[in-house]
Design a protein around this motif. Structure first.
Motif, PDB file in Angstrom:
ATOM      1  N   ALA B  25       7.250  -4.539   9.536  1.00  0.00           N
ATOM      2  CA  ALA B  25       5.873  -4.942   9.236  1.00  0.00           C
ATOM      3  C   ALA B  25       5.149  -3.862   8.434  1.00  0.00           C
ATOM      4  CB  ALA B  25       5.128  -5.226  10.535  1.00  0.00           C
ATOM      5  N   VAL B  26       5.311  -2.612   8.878  1.00  0.00           N
ATOM      6  CA  VAL B  26       4.649  -1.511   8.170  1.00  0.00           C
ATOM      7  C   VAL B  26       5.161  -1.425   6.732  1.00  0.00           C
ATOM      8  CG1 VAL B  26       4.459   1.001   8.050  1.00  0.00           C
ATOM      9  CG2 VAL B  26       4.117  -0.171  10.224  1.00  0.00           C
ATOM     10  N   SER B  27       6.485  -1.647   6.564  1.00  0.00           N
ATOM     11  CA  SER B  27       7.051  -1.576   5.221  1.00  0.00           C
ATOM     12  C   SER B  27       6.452  -2.644   4.316  1.00  0.00           C
ATOM     13  CB  SER B  27       8.572  -1.755   5.269  1.00  0.00           C
ATOM     14  OG  SER B  27       9.139  -0.746   6.067  1.00  0.00           O
ATOM     15  N   CYS B  28       6.144  -3.799   4.896  1.00  0.00           N
ATOM     16  CA  CYS B  28       5.523  -4.850   4.092  1.00  0.00           C
ATOM     17  C   CYS B  28       4.096  -4.471   3.690  1.00  0.00           C
ATOM     18  CB  CYS B  28       5.497  -6.179   4.856  1.00  0.00           C
ATOM     19  SG  CYS B  28       7.122  -6.933   4.984  1.00  0.00           S
ATOM     20  N   LEU B  29       3.477  -3.639   4.491  1.00  0.00           N
ATOM     21  CA  LEU B  29       2.104  -3.216   4.191  1.00  0.00           C
ATOM     22  C   LEU B  29       2.061  -2.011   3.272  1.00  0.00           C
ATOM     23  CD1 LEU B  29       0.550  -3.463   7.782  1.00  0.00           C
ATOM     24  CD2 LEU B  29       0.315  -5.105   5.919  1.00  0.00           C
ATOM     25  N   ALA B  30       3.187  -1.291   3.186  1.00  0.00           N
ATOM     26  CA  ALA B  30       3.180  -0.037   2.423  1.00  0.00           C
ATOM     27  C   ALA B  30       3.547  -0.278   0.965  1.00  0.00           C
ATOM     28  CB  ALA B  30       4.171   0.950   3.046  1.00  0.00           C
ATOM     29  N   GLY B  31       2.889   0.433   0.087  1.00  0.00           N
ATOM     30  CA  GLY B  31       3.209   0.296  -1.334  1.00  0.00           C
ATOM     31  C   GLY B  31       2.301   1.126  -2.205  1.00  0.00           C
ATOM     32  N   ARG B  32       2.450   0.953  -3.512  1.00  0.00           N
ATOM     33  CA  ARG B  32       1.621   1.695  -4.458  1.00  0.00           C
ATOM     34  C   ARG B  32       0.436   0.872  -4.923  1.00  0.00           C
ATOM     35  NH1 ARG B  32       2.182   6.960  -5.011  1.00  0.00           N
ATOM     36  NH2 ARG B  32       1.166   6.710  -7.025  1.00  0.00           N
ATOM     37  N   PHE B  33       0.436  -0.419  -4.586  1.00  0.00           N
ATOM     38  CA  PHE B  33      -0.605  -1.297  -5.076  1.00  0.00           C
ATOM     39  C   PHE B  33      -1.491  -1.755  -3.933  1.00  0.00           C
ATOM     40  CE2 PHE B  33      -2.406  -5.420  -6.069  1.00  0.00           C
ATOM     41  CZ  PHE B  33      -2.900  -5.231  -7.347  1.00  0.00           C
ATOM     42  N   PRO B  34      -2.770  -1.823  -4.090  1.00  0.00           N
ATOM     43  CA  PRO B  34      -3.519  -1.347  -5.264  1.00  0.00           C
ATOM     44  C   PRO B  34      -3.682   0.167  -5.258  1.00  0.00           C
ATOM     45  CG  PRO B  34      -5.009  -2.280  -3.652  1.00  0.00           C
ATOM     46  CD  PRO B  34      -3.636  -2.445  -3.099  1.00  0.00           C
ATOM     47  N   LEU B  35      -3.564   0.760  -4.062  1.00  0.00           N
ATOM     48  CA  LEU B  35      -3.610   2.218  -3.960  1.00  0.00           C
ATOM     49  C   LEU B  35      -2.406   2.658  -3.150  1.00  0.00           C
ATOM     50  CD1 LEU B  35      -7.399   2.634  -3.158  1.00  0.00           C
ATOM     51  CD2 LEU B  35      -6.239   3.398  -5.245  1.00  0.00           C
ATOM     52  N   PRO B  36      -1.919   3.878  -3.396  1.00  0.00           N
ATOM     53  CA  PRO B  36      -0.761   4.345  -2.638  1.00  0.00           C
ATOM     54  C   PRO B  36      -1.056   4.391  -1.141  1.00  0.00           C
ATOM     55  CG  PRO B  36      -1.318   5.876  -4.406  1.00  0.00           C
ATOM     56  CD  PRO B  36      -2.394   4.866  -4.365  1.00  0.00           C
ATOM     57  N   GLY B  37      -0.138   3.870  -0.336  1.00  0.00           N
ATOM     58  CA  GLY B  37      -0.329   3.939   1.111  1.00  0.00           C
ATOM     59  C   GLY B  37      -0.258   2.566   1.749  1.00  0.00           C
ATOM     60  N   LEU B  38      -0.954   2.414   2.874  1.00  0.00           N
ATOM     61  CA  LEU B  38      -0.907   1.162   3.621  1.00  0.00           C
ATOM     62  C   LEU B  38      -2.074   0.257   3.271  1.00  0.00           C
ATOM     63  CD1 LEU B  38       0.067   2.417   7.195  1.00  0.00           C
ATOM     64  CD2 LEU B  38       1.488   1.119   5.604  1.00  0.00           C
ATOM     65  N   GLN B  39      -1.758  -1.044   3.222  1.00  0.00           N
ATOM     66  CA  GLN B  39      -2.804  -2.037   3.029  1.00  0.00           C
ATOM     67  C   GLN B  39      -3.110  -2.664   4.375  1.00  0.00           C
ATOM     68  OE1 GLN B  39      -0.719  -4.360  -0.129  1.00  0.00           O
ATOM     69  NE2 GLN B  39      -2.821  -4.777  -0.690  1.00  0.00           N
ATOM     70  N   SER B  40      -4.297  -3.233   4.492  1.00  0.00           N
ATOM     71  CA  SER B  40      -4.554  -3.999   5.704  1.00  0.00           C
ATOM     72  C   SER B  40      -3.914  -5.369   5.527  1.00  0.00           C
ATOM     73  CB  SER B  40      -6.054  -4.153   5.939  1.00  0.00           C
ATOM     74  OG  SER B  40      -6.566  -5.123   5.055  1.00  0.00           O
ATOM     75  N   PRO B  41      -3.478  -5.989   6.633  1.00  0.00           N
ATOM     76  CA  PRO B  41      -2.832  -7.309   6.530  1.00  0.00           C
ATOM     77  C   PRO B  41      -3.701  -8.326   5.811  1.00  0.00           C
ATOM     78  CG  PRO B  41      -2.578  -6.408   8.737  1.00  0.00           C
ATOM     79  CD  PRO B  41      -3.505  -5.487   8.008  1.00  0.00           C
ATOM     80  N   VAL B  42      -5.015  -8.218   5.972  1.00  0.00           N
ATOM     81  CA  VAL B  42      -5.919  -9.168   5.312  1.00  0.00           C
ATOM     82  C   VAL B  42      -5.811  -9.024   3.799  1.00  0.00           C
ATOM     83  CG1 VAL B  42      -8.294  -9.960   5.164  1.00  0.00           C
ATOM     84  CG2 VAL B  42      -7.466  -8.896   7.270  1.00  0.00           C
ATOM     85  N   GLN B  43      -5.730  -7.752   3.384  1.00  0.00           N
ATOM     86  CA  GLN B  43      -5.682  -7.441   1.962  1.00  0.00           C
ATOM     87  C   GLN B  43      -4.438  -8.032   1.302  1.00  0.00           C
ATOM     88  OE1 GLN B  43      -5.982  -3.248   1.561  1.00  0.00           O
ATOM     89  NE2 GLN B  43      -6.892  -3.317  -0.458  1.00  0.00           N
ATOM     90  N   LEU B  44      -3.349  -8.121   2.099  1.00  0.00           N
ATOM     91  CA  LEU B  44      -2.073  -8.600   1.570  1.00  0.00           C
ATOM     92  C   LEU B  44      -2.205  -9.934   0.857  1.00  0.00           C
ATOM     93  CD1 LEU B  44       0.833  -8.019   4.097  1.00  0.00           C
ATOM     94  CD2 LEU B  44       0.471  -6.984   1.871  1.00  0.00           C
TER      95      LEU B  44
END
Lengths: 352, 331, 260
Positions: B25-44
């Motif tokens: 789950a964390v890996s699905c939230l992690a990335g470079r877009f839109p900013l480097p790091g974790l996104q909130s699930p809502v943002q996904l």
């Protein structure tokens, strides 16, 4: 009487052969690595060999001397097609090993600057003068072209070549000076080998970055920082995060026009600002791409500025520039038109 | 670490499974877009671009990383157990080098598509194992395991020199750069298209390994005693090795050579669960999946440019290796 | 169990190893009833171990036959053999940290389906086997940390967990110190008293003398002497087989070998 004159002629010929070398001028040149080499100018035979020669292999043929005295291998990213256009009389080098090259008894050997430790030292052992060329930055171009001019006894020609590049740089700089808002620009190399493709950005220190900056763009990959010596792979997320206004796609081995079409059809690409606004372009290429540090960088710079800011650079006539550039290699107008200009404009062969 | 004793092995397996789901789950939230790091699930799901990135970019990559970690670890465990030697990994017995050679051959010689690369990688992975076994039978000294490991080293060397020749040939056509990245390993190029064909065979092999997992114990015994408790050595060894080679070479064909995980994870599993393969088979899969997800997250999120995955696993492997080897009792 | 039943019979067995090995085994006849202990004695290389390998199906005889409970051995599946014949090796190299219980419960394999792991019943049987060899306190110790004697007892426990009617032992007591050797042999005697058929090899005549009812003296791949212990076990016979002067002394009704 007859015998006497024959003997006299023989003596004269012998003397001339013996002292002819004394008539040639001995010159000392400081190459790009700061090494001093001494050779008689002009040398009879120069061999350009070794690895990583892509950027240095063509410059000698911008001099009249090169066609009859500089031997190189012909390979390259275009499979030697451009080399085949140059009318030269020197043999193609198929075996670039130290022994084979020494056996050719050249008067000078030319190698790529950063191959000295790996390969150059062995060539230096032969006692034949070795000149290193870099051709990696615009500054290097000034040193390297001037050195080639000195070595070939064509210093005026070297000045003319450098003046050609300086004129382009100045023209582009004048245009860039008028730009208030620099466009966020991404230059990526598209390389496909194993069924999947990779997208890579150049190191900040390389000419590609300099070209985009000089042309008035703002290279988005400036913060990449990590790898100074080779292309760094970036993924789509990063590209989406950068969200550049313009994307320039380089492809060294295949048609970048096809690569652009491939990318546009990949998931997510249609949502990028650059793609939505039609600002994704195949980087200018005829037989070889213009973005690299090969002598074509002048064309690459002009092309980049015209692509980024067509309204500013409408005075650039690219076809005329291509014609002008390849004339340095002594190519005829017909050859340039058919083999280079037409290739640049050719429609991509898209596989449905 | 003594606290781990409070839990039954089944509870620990469950805990690891939970960790794997969390890592996924964390890996699905992690990335470079839109900013480097974790996104909130809502943002996904906040924008079409975000959704596309999740579905087409992150998801296939997260899945292959997980499968890769599971595959390398469980086949490492299989090799270690069957060879009765805790210091081997899939790289022994010529499997990895064989698969790498096969994939490189497909790239350089045939300009292969991904399906051809996978097929050749698998065939040469099997061939590597086959050659090793054949060669081991030709040696007239030492114990079976020692002969097999020696033969594996020889066959690996053979394939890596073959790989060297391919690299040399490829260099002339300047394919070297992508080839060497591929050899360093990575999951960046993975799309659904390349992932889908390998999912079914990998899951089938995993299922077989999980179903037979207790019997793997028996293969660590001496031939004589294994036979006396009704083990069909030839067939059972073959089933386990086949599954291990299959999952390893399929993953190598997509991700390149990834070192260390296959060696280190079975050790971690044994430190937590003891030697019983009834627990270490699922545990190796879970731990391998978790570690590889972490490694791949670092590879794609840490810097704007990708870090080759093989580099990260090597660093992590070395960091984990020493404490695991020197600390005797985690269990 | 009916003592009239013959549990294991080796009938006129012949065997040669393929390849350059000149060794051959000929004319081996052994007939064993439940509760009997038979010792196979002889110097190194006389063919003792080959007989055990033939008896548990590891090797296939070139002639003669092996009858298990009256039926030819090759009529049994591997699984069925595993349920009837247990085997204790001289030692086993283990590289992994199994607990004694985990290790002993592997002996339950012939009773399990391929997809099964030991059930609660199997674990109980394994625990009993461990207790039977007096190792109950070590059930959760690691096999890699045991002393040589303890490890040997654990190997025996694994074969006991197998719950077979026949037990084969290959030099299983030769590495043990005196106390452990006594303990080991006592356990074997007790097992035989409970009906187990035991065939063991040893190069120590004293061990055979201590517990066996029948003895077989091997020499160069052939049976030199066979029969009840008292008949076979003479100084003359032993001298011939071992090729060295031997004196037999009887102490408290038990024969002890002295060499001079």
């Amino acid at each position: 009487m007859k015998i006497k004159s024959v003997l006299f002629t023989l003596l004269l010929v012998t003397l001339m052969l013996t002292f002819s070398s004394a008539f040639a001028e001995s010159t000392t040149i400081t190459d790009i690595l700061g090494r001093e080499i001494t050779l008689e100018v002009p040398p009879e035979l120069v061999v350009l060999t070794g690895k990583k020669t892509a950027t240095i292999i063509e410059a000698p043929f911008m001099f009249a001397y090169g066609k009859d005295h500089v031997a190189t291998s012909w390979g390259g990213q275009d499979g030697g097609k451009f080399n085949a256009l140059i009318e030269k009389t020197t043999p193609e080098i198929t075996d670039g090993s130290v022994e084979a090259v020494a056996a050719m008894q050249p008067n000078m050997i030319i190698l790529k600057s950063y191959t000295r430790e790996d390969a150059g030292l062995a060539f230096e052992e032969t006692g034949i003068p070795v000149m290193y060329l870099s051709f990696e930055t615009i500054e290097d171009y000034h040193t390297d072209i001037a050195n080639l001019g000195k070595a070939f006894g064509e210093e005026e020609r070297a000045d003319e070549i450098l003046a050609y590049y300086d004129e382009i740089v100045n023209r582009v700089a004048e245009n860039s000076a008028q730009i208030a808002d620099r466009k966020k620009t991404l230059l990526v190399q598209f390389s496909e080998t194993d069924g999947v493709y990779a997208l890579k950005v150049p190191p900040v220190s390389w000419l590609q970055t300099e070209i985009v900056e000089m042309a008035g763009g703002d290279p988005v990959w400036k913060d990449i920082g990590l790898n100074a010596n080779s292309w760094s792979e970036v993924n789509f997320e990063q590209i989406a995060a950068w969200d550049p206004e313009v994307i320039l796609v380089v492809n060294y081995f295949a048609d970048p026009k096809v690569s652009v079409e491939t990318l546009k059809s990949e998931p997510g690409w249609d949502m990028l600002t650059a793609v939505k606004e039609g600002q994704i372009y195949p980087f200018g290429k005829d037989l070889l791409s213009w973005d690299s540090a090969s002598p074509r960088w002048g064309l690459g710079l002009l092309w980049t500025q015209q692509t980024l800011y067509p309204e500013l650079a409408d005075d650039i006539d690219l076809d005329a520039e291509i014609m002008k550039f390849y004339q340095w290699f002594g190519l005829s107008d017909e050859v340039i038109q058919a083999n280079l200009i037409d290739v640049y404009h050719a429609e991509p062969e898209l596989v449905p | 670490m003594k606290r781990l004793n409070q839990f039954t092995p089944n509870q620990k397996i469950l805990g690891l499974a939970f960790l794997l789901v969390a890592a996924f789950a964390v890996s699905c939230l992690a990335g470079r877009f839109p900013l480097p790091g974790l996104q909130s699930p809502v943002q996904l799901f906040s924008s079409p671009l975000n959704q596309t990135i999740l579905v087409h970019i992150r998801l296939p990559r997260v899945i292959i990383s997980m499968l890769l970690g599971m595959a390398l670890s469980v086949s490492g465990l299989v090799f270690q157990t069957i060879l009765n030697n805790p210091m081997v990994e899939p790289g022994f017995l010529g499997v990895s080098q064989g698969a790498a050679f096969g994939a490189a051959l497909a790239i350089v010689a045939f300009n292969g598509k991904s399906s051809q690369i996978q097929l050749l990688a698998f065939l040469f992975g099997i061939a590597g194992l086959g050659f090793s076994i054949l060669l081991a039978n030709r040696f007239h000294f030492g114990h079976w395991v020692m002969r097999l490991v020696l033969a594996g080293i020889a066959v690996s060397a053979l394939f890596s020199s073959g790989l060297g020749i391919l690299k040399y040939l490829a260099d002339r056509e300047e394919k070297l750069q992508s080839l060497s990245f591929w050899l360093l390993g990575g999951t960046s190029g993975v799309s659904w298209d390349s992932l889908i064909p390998i999912i079914a065979p990998i899951l089938i092999a995993f299922t077989i390994l999980l179903l037979l997992r207790w019997r793997l114990n028996l293969l660590s015994l001496d031939d004589e005693t294994a036979l006396s408790i009704s083990v069909n050595l030839k067939i059972e060894r073959l089933i386990f090795l086949f599954c291990a080679v299959l999952v390893t070479s399929l993953c190598i064909s997509i991700c390149g050579l990834i070192s260390w995980i296959g060696l280190i994870v079975p050790h971690i599993a044994r430190k937590i669960f003891g030697a019983n393969t009834h627990f270490t088979v699922p545990a190796s899969m879970l731990i391998g999946g978790i570690l590889m997800l972490i490694c791949d997250d670092l590879a794609r999120v840490l810097f704007p440019a990708e870090i080759p995955l093989g580099v990260i696993t090597a660093i992590l492997g070395t960091i984990l290796f020493l404490p695991i080897m020197t600390n005797k009792t985690i269990r | 169990m009916n003592p009239a039943v013959i549990s294991l019979e080796l009938r006129d067995l012949r065997f040669t190893y393929s390849g350059t090995n000149a060794f051959s085994l000929t004319g081996v006849n052994i007939r064993m009833r439940p509760g009997q202990i038979v010792a196979v004695l002889g110097p190194n290389g006389s063919g003792k171990t080959t007989i055990l390998k033939l008896a548990n199906g590891r090797l296939t005889p070139k002639g003669g036959e092996i009858l298990l409970e009256g039926k030819p051995l090759h009529d049994y599946s591997r699984r069925e053999i595993g349920q009837r014949i247990g085997f204790v090796p001289q030692s086993e190299k283990i590289s992994f940290d199994y607990t004694v219980l985990e290790y002993v419960s592997m002996g339950r394999a012939p009773w399990l389906h391929p997809l099964e792991q030991p059930t609660a019943d199997d674990i109980a049987i394994s625990k009993q086997a461990i207790a039977d060899v007096g190792m109950a306190a070590f059930a959760h110790s690691l096999v890699t940390r045991l002393s040589g004697g303890q490890a040997q007892l654990v190997l025996l426990a694994r074969a006991l967990a197998q719950q077979t009617s026949v037990l084969l032992l290959d030099e299983a007591s030769s590495q043990l110190d005196l106390a452990n050797k006594k303990r080991f042999l006592d356990i074997l005697s007790q097992l035989a008293a409970n009906g187990k058929t035991i065939l063991f090899t040893t190069h120590e005549p004293d061990v055979a003398a201590a517990i066996a009812q029948k003895a077989i003296l091997m020499q160069n791949g052939a049976v030199a002497f066979a029969g009840p212990l008292n008949e076979v076990y003479t100084a003359q016979n032993l001298e011939q087989v071992y090729g060295t002067p031997i004196q037999l002394v009887e102490i408290d009704g038990r024969k002890v070998v002295l060499w001079t």
